[in-house]
Structures are given as C-alpha cells and as structure tokens.
Motif scaffolding. Structure first.
Motif, PDB file in Angstrom:
ATOM      1  N   SER A 149       0.811  -1.014  -0.064  1.00 26.78           N
ATOM      2  CA  SER A 149       0.007  -0.059   0.159  1.00 26.78           C
ATOM      3  C   SER A 149       0.928   1.150  -0.002  1.00 26.78           C
ATOM      4  CB  SER A 149      -0.865  -0.063   1.269  1.00 26.78           C
ATOM      5  OG  SER A 149      -1.796  -1.096   1.192  1.00 26.78           O
ATOM      6  N   ILE A 150       0.606   2.253  -0.714  1.00 22.04           N
ATOM      7  CA  ILE A 150       1.524   3.519  -1.003  1.00 22.04           C
ATOM      8  C   ILE A 150       0.538   4.654  -0.996  1.00 22.04           C
ATOM      9  CG2 ILE A 150       3.202   2.126  -2.192  1.00 22.04           C
ATOM     10  CD1 ILE A 150       1.891   3.564  -4.844  1.00 22.04           C
ATOM     11  N   VAL A 151       1.099   5.939  -0.933  1.00 26.74           N
ATOM     12  CA  VAL A 151       0.635   6.941  -1.343  1.00 26.74           C
ATOM     13  C   VAL A 151       1.248   7.662  -2.540  1.00 26.74           C
ATOM     14  CG1 VAL A 151      -0.455   7.466   1.126  1.00 26.74           C
ATOM     15  CG2 VAL A 151       1.688   8.356   0.237  1.00 26.74           C
ATOM     16  N   ILE A 152       0.423   8.237  -3.307  1.00 26.76           N
ATOM     17  CA  ILE A 152       0.907   8.807  -4.515  1.00 26.76           C
ATOM     18  C   ILE A 152       0.899  10.380  -4.677  1.00 26.76           C
ATOM     19  CG2 ILE A 152      -1.232   8.728  -5.742  1.00 26.76           C
ATOM     20  CD1 ILE A 152       0.345   7.922  -7.966  1.00 26.76           C
ATOM     21  N   GLY A 153       1.877  11.080  -5.305  1.00 23.29           N
ATOM     22  CA  GLY A 153       1.705  12.762  -5.394  1.00 23.29           C
ATOM     23  C   GLY A 153       0.425  13.085  -6.192  1.00 23.29           C
ATOM     24  N   PHE A 154       0.107  14.213  -6.025  1.00 27.30           N
ATOM     25  CA  PHE A 154      -1.112  14.812  -6.643  1.00 27.30           C
ATOM     26  C   PHE A 154      -1.065  14.620  -8.360  1.00 27.30           C
ATOM     27  CE2 PHE A 154      -4.347  17.764  -8.236  1.00 27.30           C
ATOM     28  CZ  PHE A 154      -5.432  17.526  -7.044  1.00 27.30           C
ATOM     29  N   GLU A 155       0.090  15.454  -8.578  1.00 26.87           N
ATOM     30  CA  GLU A 155       0.097  15.268 -10.154  1.00 26.87           C
ATOM     31  C   GLU A 155       0.227  14.190 -11.128  1.00 26.87           C
ATOM     32  OE1 GLU A 155       2.733  18.358 -11.804  1.00 26.87           O
ATOM     33  OE2 GLU A 155       1.837  20.024 -10.313  1.00 26.87           O
ATOM     34  N   ASN A 156       1.109  13.090 -10.283  1.00 27.60           N
ATOM     35  CA  ASN A 156       1.090  11.837 -10.931  1.00 27.60           C
ATOM     36  C   ASN A 156       0.190  11.151 -10.901  1.00 27.60           C
ATOM     37  OD1 ASN A 156       3.695  11.941 -11.619  1.00 27.60           O
ATOM     38  ND2 ASN A 156       4.500  10.653  -9.850  1.00 27.60           N
ATOM     39  N   LYS A 178       2.842  -5.046  -8.301  1.00 27.08           N
ATOM     40  CA  LYS A 178       1.529  -4.646  -8.190  1.00 27.08           C
ATOM     41  C   LYS A 178       1.263  -3.691  -6.641  1.00 27.08           C
ATOM     42  CE  LYS A 178      -0.288  -5.840 -11.923  1.00 27.08           C
ATOM     43  NZ  LYS A 178      -0.704  -5.069 -13.139  1.00 27.08           N
ATOM     44  N   LEU A 179       0.741  -2.624  -6.920  1.00 23.58           N
ATOM     45  CA  LEU A 179       0.808  -1.623  -5.503  1.00 23.58           C
ATOM     46  C   LEU A 179      -0.640  -0.966  -5.445  1.00 23.58           C
ATOM     47  CD1 LEU A 179       4.195   0.032  -5.678  1.00 23.58           C
ATOM     48  CD2 LEU A 179       3.672  -1.839  -4.314  1.00 23.58           C
ATOM     49  N   ARG A 180      -1.189  -1.233  -4.439  1.00 22.76           N
ATOM     50  CA  ARG A 180      -2.514  -0.454  -4.133  1.00 22.76           C
ATOM     51  C   ARG A 180      -2.293   0.844  -3.717  1.00 22.76           C
ATOM     52  NH1 ARG A 180      -7.529  -2.192  -4.782  1.00 22.76           N
ATOM     53  NH2 ARG A 180      -6.890  -4.337  -4.868  1.00 22.76           N
ATOM     54  N   ILE A 181      -2.917   2.049  -4.257  1.00 20.83           N
ATOM     55  CA  ILE A 181      -2.832   3.352  -3.512  1.00 20.83           C
ATOM     56  C   ILE A 181      -3.944   3.620  -2.596  1.00 20.83           C
ATOM     57  CG2 ILE A 181      -3.215   5.805  -4.336  1.00 20.83           C
ATOM     58  CD1 ILE A 181      -2.588   4.976  -7.208  1.00 20.83           C
ATOM     59  N   ALA A 182      -3.326   3.988  -1.469  1.00 22.25           N
ATOM     60  CA  ALA A 182      -4.207   4.106  -0.146  1.00 22.25           C
ATOM     61  C   ALA A 182      -4.622   5.666  -0.264  1.00 22.25           C
ATOM     62  CB  ALA A 182      -3.300   3.802   1.029  1.00 22.25           C
ATOM     63  N   GLY A 183      -3.626   6.679  -0.795  1.00 23.04           N
ATOM     64  CA  GLY A 183      -4.015   7.848  -0.612  1.00 23.04           C
ATOM     65  C   GLY A 183      -3.182   8.817  -1.500  1.00 23.04           C
ATOM     66  N   VAL A 184      -3.783  10.156  -1.875  1.00 24.32           N
ATOM     67  CA  VAL A 184      -3.188  10.880  -2.641  1.00 24.32           C
ATOM     68  C   VAL A 184      -2.797  12.123  -1.790  1.00 24.32           C
ATOM     69  CG1 VAL A 184      -3.631  12.495  -4.747  1.00 24.32           C
ATOM     70  CG2 VAL A 184      -4.720  10.077  -4.624  1.00 24.32           C
ATOM     71  N   ILE A 185      -1.674  12.594  -2.049  1.00 22.50           N
ATOM     72  CA  ILE A 185      -1.043  13.834  -1.214  1.00 22.50           C
ATOM     73  C   ILE A 185      -1.363  15.099  -1.798  1.00 22.50           C
ATOM     74  CG2 ILE A 185       1.020  15.191  -0.559  1.00 22.50           C
ATOM     75  CD1 ILE A 185       2.633  12.465  -1.059  1.00 22.50           C
ATOM     76  N   ALA A 186      -2.025  16.035  -1.005  1.00 24.29           N
ATOM     77  CA  ALA A 186      -2.315  17.267  -1.574  1.00 24.29           C
ATOM     78  C   ALA A 186      -1.262  18.015  -2.548  1.00 24.29           C
ATOM     79  CB  ALA A 186      -2.784  18.090  -0.261  1.00 24.29           C
ATOM     80  N   LYS A 187      -1.920  18.974  -3.227  1.00 21.28           N
ATOM     81  CA  LYS A 187      -1.093  19.514  -4.153  1.00 21.28           C
ATOM     82  C   LYS A 187      -0.061  20.373  -3.505  1.00 21.28           C
ATOM     83  CE  LYS A 187      -1.035  22.001  -8.628  1.00 21.28           C
ATOM     84  NZ  LYS A 187      -0.298  21.065  -9.275  1.00 21.28           N
ATOM     85  N   GLN A 188       1.256  20.388  -3.717  1.00 19.10           N
ATOM     86  CA  GLN A 188       2.285  21.134  -2.953  1.00 19.10           C
ATOM     87  C   GLN A 188       2.801  22.419  -3.681  1.00 19.10           C
ATOM     88  OE1 GLN A 188       3.527  20.018   0.426  1.00 19.10           O
ATOM     89  NE2 GLN A 188       1.647  18.844   0.154  1.00 19.10           N
ATOM     90  N   LEU A 203       6.088   8.429  -5.069  1.00 17.88           N
ATOM     91  CA  LEU A 203       5.217   7.547  -4.256  1.00 17.88           C
ATOM     92  C   LEU A 203       6.042   7.318  -3.073  1.00 17.88           C
ATOM     93  CD1 LEU A 203       5.192   4.861  -7.264  1.00 17.88           C
ATOM     94  CD2 LEU A 203       3.445   6.489  -6.800  1.00 17.88           C
ATOM     95  N   ILE A 204       5.291   7.220  -1.971  1.00 19.71           N
ATOM     96  CA  ILE A 204       5.924   6.871  -0.747  1.00 19.71           C
ATOM     97  C   ILE A 204       5.362   5.608  -0.295  1.00 19.71           C
ATOM     98  CG2 ILE A 204       5.693   7.651   1.447  1.00 19.71           C
ATOM     99  CD1 ILE A 204       5.248  10.187   0.850  1.00 19.71           C
ATOM    100  N   TYR A 205       6.617   4.837  -0.145  1.00 20.28           N
ATOM    101  CA  TYR A 205       6.303   3.288   0.575  1.00 20.28           C
ATOM    102  C   TYR A 205       6.750   3.285   2.078  1.00 20.28           C
ATOM    103  CZ  TYR A 205       7.064   1.584  -4.348  1.00 20.28           C
ATOM    104  OH  TYR A 205       6.955   1.240  -5.774  1.00 20.28           O
ATOM    105  N   SER A 206       6.399   2.433   2.625  1.00 26.62           N
ATOM    106  CA  SER A 206       6.771   1.928   3.887  1.00 26.62           C
ATOM    107  C   SER A 206       8.040   1.179   3.735  1.00 26.62           C
ATOM    108  CB  SER A 206       5.844   0.966   4.546  1.00 26.62           C
ATOM    109  OG  SER A 206       5.903  -0.176   3.844  1.00 26.62           O
ATOM    110  N   TYR A 207       8.970   1.240   4.670  1.00 27.65           N
ATOM    111  CA  TYR A 207      10.543   0.902   4.539  1.00 27.65           C
ATOM    112  C   TYR A 207      10.397  -0.423   4.276  1.00 27.65           C
ATOM    113  CZ  TYR A 207      15.188  -0.766   5.534  1.00 27.65           C
ATOM    114  OH  TYR A 207      16.256  -1.640   5.471  1.00 27.65           O
TER     115      TYR A 207
END
Length: 405
Positions: A149-156, A178-188, A203-207
């Motif tokens: 599970s990851i979070v993704i940048g707004f523009e991506n 295969k990775l599932r998107i848990a959330g989208v980061i607000a536009k910075q 993309l932000i992964y857990s370590y």
C-alpha cells in the motif's frame, strides 16, 4: 492649496513628484518581492522538518576543507540505527529513516518516467508536512508488515487517472510489482528552498515494502535519518546529544573523527535570512538615491510656491496669522505632495504584484507593514523637503511681503 497647485502647474508638479514615486516604487517592490520570496523559501526549508537534524554521511553546508573522498567513504545510515537513536535520545520526539530511488510507474497504457520513490519509516509524516487530499496515509500495520500500500503525489495521480480522486484504491505497476494506492498527497506546488522531496510527483512506500523491492543498502543510494526535537528543545541541544549517540552507535574511539554528519535545518533558515537581509540593504541603497532626488524636487517646488505666494503670506500675517501657522501650512502641503507621490508608487507596485504573481511560482504580496512604512517615509521626506521653504515663509515681514508683488 496643494490641490490648486496641482491643477495650475500639472507638469511642474508631476516632474517634482516623479522622483518620490520612483523611490517608493523601488523600496516597496523590493521589500514586497524579497519578503514574499523569503517567506516561500523559508516555508520550503521548514517543510524539511522544523527543528530537525538530518543524519547523513554528507554535510549539506560544507564550508570546511574536509576532503570529499572522506565523505564518500563514510558509512550510510542504516534502518536499524533508528531504533538505537530512539532508545538512547532523550531530546528527540520523532525519528524516521528515509531512502529513495527513481523508476517507472505503469497504469494500463500510461507510463511515468523518473518517478521518485521514498521508502520511509513510521514517523516520517509526523516530521514532514504531508497532507492527504484523498484517501488516507499508510497505517502502522502496513508499515509493520510491509504490505503493498502506498500514497501517490497529486500530479502523478492526475497524469495516470485523469482526476486525482480516482486514484484511491487503484493498482499500479512499479518494477513488476502490483501496488495499491491508499491515498493522494495534496498538491504542494513548486519548491524554491532546495527540498529533496517532490511530493507532487512521488510515491511513498513503507520502509519494509521498499526493502522488499530494492536493495536498501545499495551503494548508489543515499539514505539518511531525520530526527525532530521536542517542542521545548533547541536543535543545537539535540545535535549535541545526537553526536554522542551516533559515536556510541558507530563505536568510535575518543580520538577518532565523526564518520557522520549532523545537518541542522535551522542553519538553512539563518543563511536564508542573512542573504535576504543583504538584498534588502541593496534595494534600500538604490531606492534611497531616487528618494533623495525626489526630495530635492519637492523642495524646489516648495521654494517656487513660497515665492509665488509671498503677497498672500504677507496678507495672512497682516490679519493675524502667526509664524507657526504659516510654517505648518507649507509643511502640510509638502507632506501632502510626497504622500501623493507615494500613492502613485504603491499603485505601480500593486500592478507589478499582479503581473509578477502570474509569472513567478509564488505569490507576491504587499504586507500592511510595508504600506505603513511607505507613508511614513513620504511624510518624513515631505517635512524635510519643506522645512527650509516653510521657515522662509514663516519669517517673512508682512509689510515687505505685501509690497513684493
């Protein structure tokens, strides 16, 4: 009388006020632009983690003659060092490990190249300003298990799915995983402070997920550890404590030099403030010349005005007007003319801010304090420019003044 002077001698008054207008325009435009730029860069610097120390093998502000090859040969921070720092440090509030790599991201027929991937530990979002626009951030259980599970940048998210909100719950392919998107980061928005994080395109992964996909100890990666001090602890005190903790962790002897760097984010803020302070001094010097020229212009018009009104001054004094009344009259007129020039200067700056804000990647604003400063300068200049002509008018002999016409 000042308004009448404007109507009767438009060109003369305009030329006299032009210097004041340009001077105020220079001062306010420089202060507004530099102040807005400094605020933007300071915000970007603080986004690295306010009151934080970056533990790395590299020194970010290396002003010494320390050989570069010694930096290269230093060991990189390891993930297991985070637990040791948390156990030994009494001044740290949060500690996070960060590693990164760039790669391709696929979703159906869409492909994104050179996408930064950040592998982080649990405290990362408590140190960094990460606001989730849609969905959620990763949970503690996902960090612990390393689930995909990851979070993704707004523009991506917009590039892959058309609308950022549609990215939540979708699966993407990154390096055949295969990775599932848990959330989208607000536009910075664009960073001007040299931030290493591109949250709009990442993309932000857990370590643990990152380590299962890539070699986290590879020599071509440059991981680091971020340590944030407690709210009542200065970063310098945290840095001193961390030096002892890291030397203990690395088993360094008393005479051995550090094989790590402690980079204080507050040092960046101080350097930014010092740089922009120098820029402001340069702006004041340039604008000061224009203001001096403008002051002479106003003084000149006041001398001419006094000469033209000599008979009026004599008549006023003859019917009982005191010298201080005459003095105040001309000082107010001089100040009014300077304020009028300042108003035109502010209007020019306001137009400039609208144009510049549309061009630059940050908004330029005129702080209320700058407006007050501008009018204060105008009043002071008006009084200084009019004090000699006004004094001449106040000392006139009424009989000689009436006969002068």
């Amino acid at each position: 009388m000042a308004l009448q002077e404007l109507k009767v001698n438009k060109l003369r008054t305009f030329l006299s006020l032009f210097g004041i207008t340009i001077g105020i325009f220079c001062i306010i435009s420089v202060l507004a632009t530099v102040g807005s730029l400094e605020n933007k860069i300071q915000d970007d610097v603080q986004s690295l983690g306010s009151n934080s120390i970056y533990i790395d093998k590299w020194e970010y502000l290396n002003d010494s003659n320390y050989p570069w090859w010694k930096f290269v040969n230093r060991p990189v921070p390891k993930y297991n060092e985070v637990a040791f720092i948390k156990a030994k440090s009494t001044l740290a509030e949060y500690t996070s490990y960060v590693n990164s790599i760039t790669t391709k991201v696929l979703y159906n027929d869409n492909e994104l190249s050179n996408t930064p991937i950040y592998g982080v530990s649990e405290d990362f979002n408590k140190i960094q300003k990460i606001e989730i626009a849609y969905g959620r951030y990763m949970t503690d259980a996902e960090f612990l298990r390393g689930t995909p599970s990851i979070v993704i940048g707004f523009e991506n998210a917009e590039l892959l799915f058309g609308e950022a909100a549609r990215a939540v719950g979708k699966e993407i392919s990154v390096d055949k995983k295969k990775l599932r998107i848990a959330g989208v980061i607000a536009k910075q928005g664009q960073s001007l402070g040299g931030s290493p994080y591109d949250y709009d395109h990442c993309l932000i992964y857990s370590y643990r997920l990152f380590a299962s996909c890539y070699n986290a100890n590879a020599t071509y990666l440059d991981p680091y550890i971020i340590v944030k001090a407690k709210s009542d602890v200065p970063s310098t005190a945290l840095s001193d404590e961390l030096r002892g903790v890291m030397r203990q962790l690395r088993k360094l002897k008393p005479k051995e030099e550090d094989n790590f760097a402690l980079n204080d984010i507050n040092m960046f803020s101080e350097q930014v403030s010092g740089f922009f302070g120098t820029v402001n001094i340069g702006g004041w010097a340039i604008a000061g010349l224009s203001l001096i020229v403008g002051a002479f212009g106003v003084a000149n018009i006041m001398f001419v005005t006094v000469r033209e009104r000599t008979s009026q001054i004599g008549l006023k004094k003859a019917v009982g007007a005191k010298s201080n009344i005459i003095l105040t009259e001309f000082l107010l007129e001089s100040a009014f003319l300077c304020i009028l020039g300042g108003v035109f200067g502010l209007l020019l700056v306001w137009v400039l801010t609208i144009i510049a804000s549309a061009i630059f990647p940050f908004a330029i604003t005129i702080a209320p304090g700058i407006v007050v400063l501008a009018f204060t300068i105008c009043i002071v200049l008006g009084v200084l420019a009019g004090i000699i002509p006004a004094s001449i008018a106040a000392r006139m002999n009424p009989v000689e003044a009436i006969r002068s016409k």
